[in-house]
Motif scaffolding. Sequence first.
Motif, PDB file in Angstrom:
ATOM      1  N   PRO A 489       0.839  -1.207   0.000  1.00  0.00           N
ATOM      2  CA  PRO A 489       0.000   0.000   0.000  1.00  0.00           C
ATOM      3  C   PRO A 489       0.870   1.252   0.000  1.00  0.00           C
ATOM      4  N   ASP A 490       0.253   2.393   0.245  1.00  0.00           N
ATOM      5  CA  ASP A 490       0.916   3.704   0.170  1.00  0.00           C
ATOM      6  C   ASP A 490       2.259   3.667   0.923  1.00  0.00           C
ATOM      7  N   ILE A 493       3.086   6.033   4.218  1.00  0.00           N
ATOM      8  CA  ILE A 493       2.322   5.922   5.460  1.00  0.00           C
ATOM      9  C   ILE A 493       2.777   4.673   6.213  1.00  0.00           C
ATOM     10  N   ARG A 495       2.859   1.366   8.226  1.00  0.00           N
ATOM     11  CA  ARG A 495       1.910   0.254   8.231  1.00  0.00           C
ATOM     12  C   ARG A 495       1.438   0.006   9.659  1.00  0.00           C
TER      13      ARG A 495
END
Length: 495
Positions: A489-490, A493, A495
């Motif tokens: 994911p991004d 950011i 986790r």
Amino acid sequence: MSNLARFLNTVDGQPRESYSGRWIASLDPFTGKAWAEVPQCGADDAAAAVEAAHRAFTRGPWATLTATARGKLLRRLADLIARDAEKLAETEVRDNGKLLAEMAAQLRYVPEWFHYFGGLADKIEGGVIPSDKADMFTYTRREPLGVVVAITPWNSPLLLLTWKLAPALAAGNTVVIKPSEFTSCSTLALMDLVKEAGFPDGVVNTVTGYGAEVGAALVEHPLVAKVAFTGGDATGAAVYAQAARHIKHVTLELGGKSPNIIFDDANMDDAVKGAISGIFAASGQTCIAGSRLLVQRSVYEEVSQRVVAVAATARLGNPMERTTQVGPITTQPQRDKVLGFIDIAKGEGARCLLGGGTPKDPALAGGWFVEPTIFGDVLNTMRIAREEVFGPVLSIIPFEDEDEAVEIANDTIFGLASGVWTKDMRRAFKMAERIRSGTVWVNTYRAVSFLAPFGGFKKSGIGRESGQAAIDEYLQTKCVWINLAEGIPDPFIIR
């Protein structure tokens, strides 16, 4: 060429003199004469030992040995020590002057630590952690630290080394031992058994010499991960400061000024024996010495008289003889320090009830003896009650009730051990709760075990030796995260 017995260091599995070729004489405390010598090492010797230990930890067969195999080596070493216990004990007596009866008992018991930690070696477990994050598998590993430096004192060299060596090896570390320059011989003799047991070269190494030349170099070395030290609080503080500069792990087992507390309902025969054992066994040269005898005022005179009467019968003499009860002080500087404290106590107004000097027997004139010494009317503010004497000197201090006993017991910078003598079990449990020390003995004194954690509160130290808690001191926890999902994911950011 010297005609003294010579003991060599072991580095990377090989016997070693020092690079300088210098030697330190080991003096027999009973005769005051040299009987052996050990290498006087320096910083270059220290570096060689650490580098050998680091190679063994990272690249040698030890690095790939299974935990079960490590345990078998420890148990093999235990059996060899049991076989040679009497011989090792005699070497220690020549070095430190403690009773052969005491040192032989210690050496017969030492194998239990290697058996115990040999059994724990393959019980070191991590765990799977429940995860709050989808598609993540998380678990922990318990891993060794690396090179451990064990710095040991002169009063019980092999016992106190064992408390460090057995858990350090069980955890998978390698070790460099720096014994006291006064009592190195038994440690160097042990290395023959380490080799015979089959430990790979470099796993256990020794460096003998003075603290300023060798100890400091070991603590400072960048490849050392941990320092395990037993000794005085001043030296321990210096080791702690050195280790902190390099963010090293430490275990410190330091001094004590332990209260041995007798209540008026105690079994007086047992309590008097406990008072004698607490301070005159090992000539008072033990960190757990019950050097402050706190006695309830209602039985103060009775207990004082009985303790003096028993101590007056103590047989001073050759520590090799089984009939001897009190041996010499291990070193001449320590003997002089003890006599200095006796003079200080007299100057402060403490009442000398027994002893107070050196024995008059001409047969003891060559040794570093101090008479069993007892002071009465001691205030807890006196130096004799506040500083560690490390000799056969007892301070008797009166108290009124439980509250005052606790107040006096805890009014010290130390917190290593304590004793409570009472038939009242409610009192025993409450006193054990209220006294600030790492060990509390009730109706006994000077009991230790491979099963039981040992260590201090306050300036008596950091960490624990013996028992399951000890192996944790030589391990570190690694957390492993495994992403089971496809894709990331991004990335900006957390986790």
